[in-house]
Design a protein around this motif. Structure first.
Motif, short mmCIF file in Angstrom:
data_model
loop_
_atom_site.label_atom_id
_atom_site.label_comp_id
_atom_site.label_asym_id
_atom_site.label_seq_id
_atom_site.Cartn_x
_atom_site.Cartn_y
_atom_site.Cartn_z
N ARG A 151 0.83 -1.21 0.00
CA ARG A 151 0.00 0.00 0.00
C ARG A 151 0.86 1.25 0.00
O ARG A 151 0.53 2.25 -0.66
N TRP A 188 -1.32 5.80 -5.34
CA TRP A 188 -0.60 6.22 -4.11
C TRP A 188 -0.45 7.73 -4.07
O TRP A 188 -0.69 8.37 -3.03
N GLU A 191 -3.62 9.44 -3.07
CA GLU A 191 -3.92 9.25 -1.65
C GLU A 191 -3.07 10.18 -0.78
O GLU A 191 -3.58 10.83 0.13
N ARG A 195 -3.90 13.99 1.95
CA ARG A 195 -3.71 14.05 3.40
C ARG A 195 -3.65 15.51 3.86
O ARG A 195 -2.89 16.32 3.29
#
Length: 231
Positions: A151, A188, A191, A195
């Motif tokens: 991940r 990735w 994602e 944040r």
């Protein structure tokens, strides 16, 4: 309060992101590398390689002040200080550290060269452009393959390896990259981009940067003879 001497570059943003993720109080001191601030004696005292970022932590080991340069070393220090974003397991820790070193020794230097020869070099040298564009694509391929089975780049949990690599990939267009070729890495990237701490971290000092194509002094400071003087 950690004193951070930095600028809005990928290496600077690594540390900004880590500080935001950890929630540590910090104060930013802009080191305008286009104006030559990195060559000032006070900065050289804490960063003898005249590169950003650098930090001074008045509450260092054993309660004594510590200063650090090199972004990778700073990430490791902050991870040790807070006990976050670096696994406790020895095996998992080294798994993450190898990817941090991958960034320090490969992603940063090679993508930096791609930026230089594709965007900033005063003359376009086909050999250099091809060499570093191809190396950028190779490195993206390594990361895409890694993320097909993990991940996060550093392991099963988000950590300092991801923080180190992410800022360098924000300039993917300048590196000659098409995200269509790297679907796992793109997932990735999206994602990490979302944040909240990352959003805050990459915003630090960004408003103070100036385009190099309209700033000949900055080009000299960054790419001219000034940088080679012994100090």
């Amino acid at each position: 309060m950690i004193e951070v001497y930095s600028w809005a570059t990928p290496n600077g943003h690594k540390v900004h992101i880590m500080l935001e993720e950890c929630g540590l109080p910090y104060r930013v001191h802009a080191v305008d590398i286009g104006a030559g601030d990195q060559f000032k004696p006070d900065f050289l005292k804490i960063s003898p390689n005249n590169k950003i970022p650098a930090i001074v932590d008045p509450d260092g080991p054993d309660g004594k002040p510590i200063s650090l340069f090199e972004s990778g070393a700073i990430l490791l220090y902050l991870a040790g200080k807070t006990g976050r974003f670096l696994p406790e397991s020895v095996a998992e820790r080294y798994e993450m550290l190898q990817w941090l070193m991958f960034q320090m020794g490969g992603v940063g230097p090679m993508l930096g060269q791609a930026h230089h020869f594709r965007i900033y070099a005063p003359e376009k040298i086909a050999y250099a452009v091809d060499r570093y564009t191809n190396e950028a694509r190779r490195l993206y391929g390594v990361m895409d393959k890694r993320l097909a089975k993990s991940r996060y780049i550093g392991g099963k949990d988000y950590g300092i390896a991801d923080m180190a690599i992410f800022p360098w990939l924000r300039s993917w267009k300048n590196q000659g990259i098409s995200w269509a070729d790297f679907p796992h890495l793109k997932g990735w990237f999206d994602e990490i981009s979302a944040r909240p701490a990352v959003i805050r971290g990459v915003d630090v000092l960004t408003g103070q940067r100036r385009p190099l194509d309209v700033d000949p002094k900055a080009r000299e400071m960054l790419f001219g003879q000034t940088q080679y003087a012994r100090r």
